[in-house]
Design a protein around this motif. Structure first.
Motif, PDB file in Angstrom:
ATOM      1  N   TYR A 147      11.282  33.439  37.469  1.00 54.00           N
ATOM      2  CA  TYR A 147      11.785  33.268  36.100  1.00 54.00           C
ATOM      3  C   TYR A 147      11.195  32.010  35.462  1.00 54.00           C
ATOM      4  O   TYR A 147      10.801  32.035  34.299  1.00 54.00           O
ATOM      5  CB  TYR A 147      13.312  33.192  36.082  1.00 54.00           C
ATOM      6  CG  TYR A 147      13.848  32.896  34.706  1.00 54.00           C
ATOM      7  CD1 TYR A 147      13.898  33.887  33.740  1.00 54.00           C
ATOM      8  CD2 TYR A 147      14.257  31.610  34.352  1.00 54.00           C
ATOM      9  CE1 TYR A 147      14.354  33.622  32.460  1.00 54.00           C
ATOM     10  CE2 TYR A 147      14.716  31.339  33.074  1.00 54.00           C
ATOM     11  CZ  TYR A 147      14.755  32.343  32.136  1.00 54.00           C
ATOM     12  OH  TYR A 147      15.200  32.069  30.866  1.00 54.00           O
ATOM     13  N   GLU A 149      15.308  38.000  24.509  1.00 53.74           N
ATOM     14  CA  GLU A 149      15.738  36.714  25.049  1.00 53.74           C
ATOM     15  C   GLU A 149      17.250  36.620  25.207  1.00 53.74           C
ATOM     16  O   GLU A 149      17.741  35.808  25.981  1.00 53.74           O
ATOM     17  CB  GLU A 149      15.210  35.573  24.175  1.00 53.74           C
ATOM     18  CG  GLU A 149      13.716  35.401  24.299  1.00 53.74           C
ATOM     19  CD  GLU A 149      13.176  34.254  23.460  1.00 53.74           C
ATOM     20  OE1 GLU A 149      13.873  33.795  22.533  1.00 53.74           O
ATOM     21  OE2 GLU A 149      12.059  33.818  23.745  1.00 53.74           O
ATOM     22  N   THR A 150      18.008  37.451  24.487  1.00 48.35           N
ATOM     23  CA  THR A 150      19.466  37.451  24.686  1.00 48.35           C
ATOM     24  C   THR A 150      19.849  38.146  25.982  1.00 48.35           C
ATOM     25  O   THR A 150      20.902  37.866  26.543  1.00 48.35           O
ATOM     26  CB  THR A 150      20.174  38.151  23.508  1.00 48.35           C
ATOM     27  OG1 THR A 150      19.711  39.502  23.419  1.00 48.35           O
ATOM     28  CG2 THR A 150      19.921  37.426  22.206  1.00 48.35           C
ATOM     29  N   GLN A 202       8.930  32.075  32.177  1.00 40.85           N
ATOM     30  CA  GLN A 202       9.407  31.319  31.015  1.00 40.85           C
ATOM     31  C   GLN A 202       8.381  30.266  30.591  1.00 40.85           C
ATOM     32  O   GLN A 202       8.129  30.078  29.399  1.00 40.85           O
ATOM     33  CB  GLN A 202      10.752  30.657  31.344  1.00 40.85           C
ATOM     34  CG  GLN A 202      11.385  29.931  30.192  1.00 40.85           C
ATOM     35  CD  GLN A 202      11.881  30.879  29.119  1.00 40.85           C
ATOM     36  OE1 GLN A 202      12.164  32.039  29.375  1.00 40.85           O
ATOM     37  NE2 GLN A 202      11.962  30.392  27.898  1.00 40.85           N
ATOM     38  N   ASP A 247       9.295  39.468  23.596  1.00 33.84           N
ATOM     39  CA  ASP A 247      10.338  39.475  22.564  1.00 33.84           C
ATOM     40  C   ASP A 247       9.729  39.755  21.188  1.00 33.84           C
ATOM     41  O   ASP A 247      10.277  40.544  20.413  1.00 33.84           O
ATOM     42  CB  ASP A 247      11.088  38.147  22.577  1.00 33.84           C
ATOM     43  CG  ASP A 247      12.325  38.175  21.711  1.00 33.84           C
ATOM     44  OD1 ASP A 247      12.973  39.250  21.655  1.00 33.84           O
ATOM     45  OD2 ASP A 247      12.656  37.149  21.093  1.00 33.84           O
ATOM     46  N   GLU A 248       8.605  39.125  20.884  1.00 32.83           N
ATOM     47  CA  GLU A 248       7.919  39.387  19.608  1.00 32.83           C
ATOM     48  C   GLU A 248       7.472  40.845  19.518  1.00 32.83           C
ATOM     49  O   GLU A 248       7.584  41.473  18.463  1.00 32.83           O
ATOM     50  CB  GLU A 248       6.702  38.474  19.464  1.00 32.83           C
ATOM     51  CG  GLU A 248       7.031  37.023  19.227  1.00 32.83           C
ATOM     52  CD  GLU A 248       5.783  36.158  19.239  1.00 32.83           C
ATOM     53  OE1 GLU A 248       4.662  36.702  19.194  1.00 32.83           O
ATOM     54  OE2 GLU A 248       5.937  34.927  19.305  1.00 32.83           O
ATOM     55  N   ILE A 292       7.992  35.803  28.140  1.00 36.13           N
ATOM     56  CA  ILE A 292       9.226  36.359  27.581  1.00 36.13           C
ATOM     57  C   ILE A 292       9.184  36.297  26.051  1.00 36.13           C
ATOM     58  O   ILE A 292       9.597  37.238  25.367  1.00 36.13           O
ATOM     59  CB  ILE A 292      10.461  35.627  28.145  1.00 36.13           C
ATOM     60  CG1 ILE A 292      10.596  35.900  29.639  1.00 36.13           C
ATOM     61  CG2 ILE A 292      11.726  36.055  27.430  1.00 36.13           C
ATOM     62  CD1 ILE A 292      11.725  35.175  30.314  1.00 36.13           C
ATOM     63  N   GLY A 293       8.674  35.225  25.497  1.00 39.59           N
ATOM     64  CA  GLY A 293       8.546  35.108  24.043  1.00 39.59           C
ATOM     65  C   GLY A 293       7.603  36.153  23.466  1.00 39.59           C
ATOM     66  O   GLY A 293       7.870  36.735  22.406  1.00 39.59           O
ATOM     67  N   SER A 303      16.741  41.335  20.352  1.00 34.72           N
ATOM     68  CA  SER A 303      15.988  40.236  20.954  1.00 34.72           C
ATOM     69  C   SER A 303      16.111  40.317  22.473  1.00 34.72           C
ATOM     70  O   SER A 303      17.211  40.384  23.014  1.00 34.72           O
ATOM     71  CB  SER A 303      16.532  38.892  20.466  1.00 34.72           C
ATOM     72  OG  SER A 303      15.860  37.838  21.121  1.00 34.72           O
ATOM     73  N   ILE A 314      17.547  38.443  28.702  1.00 31.46           N
ATOM     74  CA  ILE A 314      16.835  37.822  29.825  1.00 31.46           C
ATOM     75  C   ILE A 314      16.909  36.313  29.672  1.00 31.46           C
ATOM     76  O   ILE A 314      16.047  35.686  29.064  1.00 31.46           O
ATOM     77  CB  ILE A 314      15.368  38.285  29.888  1.00 31.46           C
ATOM     78  CG1 ILE A 314      15.290  39.797  30.002  1.00 31.46           C
ATOM     79  CG2 ILE A 314      14.663  37.648  31.071  1.00 31.46           C
ATOM     80  CD1 ILE A 314      13.894  40.345  29.978  1.00 31.46           C
ATOM     81  N   GLY A 315      17.946  35.741  30.226  1.00 32.97           N
ATOM     82  CA  GLY A 315      18.108  34.293  30.268  1.00 32.97           C
ATOM     83  C   GLY A 315      18.325  33.871  31.708  1.00 32.97           C
ATOM     84  O   GLY A 315      18.467  34.708  32.609  1.00 32.97           O
TER      85      GLY A 315
END
Length: 134
Positions: free
Chosen positions: A56, A83-84, A60, A69-70, A65-66, A81, A86-87
């Motif tokens: 992870y 990111e909500t 990250q 997400d995009e 992940i960003g 999203s 996968i934290g």
């Protein structure tokens, strides 16, 4: 006077014959197999949690992940999203669930394998193991 080095030289110069013993393993104790497989499963659980954490952190840090997400926000018009979901808390919770399931499965497998071996010994006669003393 004899020194310690002289005594050790005498001791090492004498040839001792190594005694060899061949034993047959005809029984594996059920509870010993369960305890040993449980300890192996605990080690595997620790490795699982640490590896999930490290993977992870790497994902990250690289920004993967960003980017994902995009990509998903372009399809969902910004409504969803990733990111909500996968934290770090979610990843560590999933790692804990996987580790606990592995703990149970490996412990049960150790017990089952011990039972199967004990049944197979009745047919095969056991495993022949050789030992030697030096």
């Amino acid at each position: 006077m004899s020194t310690v080095a002289d005594k050790l030289a005498k001791k090492s110069s004498s040839k001792t014959s190594a005694k060899q013993v061949r034993l047959r393993l005809v029984y594996v104790d059920f509870w010993s197999a369960v305890k040993l497989s449980f300890l192996a499963a605990v080690a595997l659980a620790i490795v699982t949690v640490v590896s999930f954490f490290l993977v992870y952190l790497i994902v990250q840090t690289t920004g993967l992940i960003g980017k994902v997400d995009e990509f998903f926000q372009s399809f969902s018009d910004g409504g969803v999203s990733i990111e909500t979901f996968i934290g770090l808390p979610q990843v560590m919770g999933f790692a804990a669930i996987v580790a606990i399931l592995n703990l149970v499965v490996v412990t049960v497998l150790g017990a089952v394998i011990a039972g199967i071996y004990n049944l197979a010994v009745k047919v095969t006669g056991g495993l022949l193991v050789g030992f030697t003393s030096n």
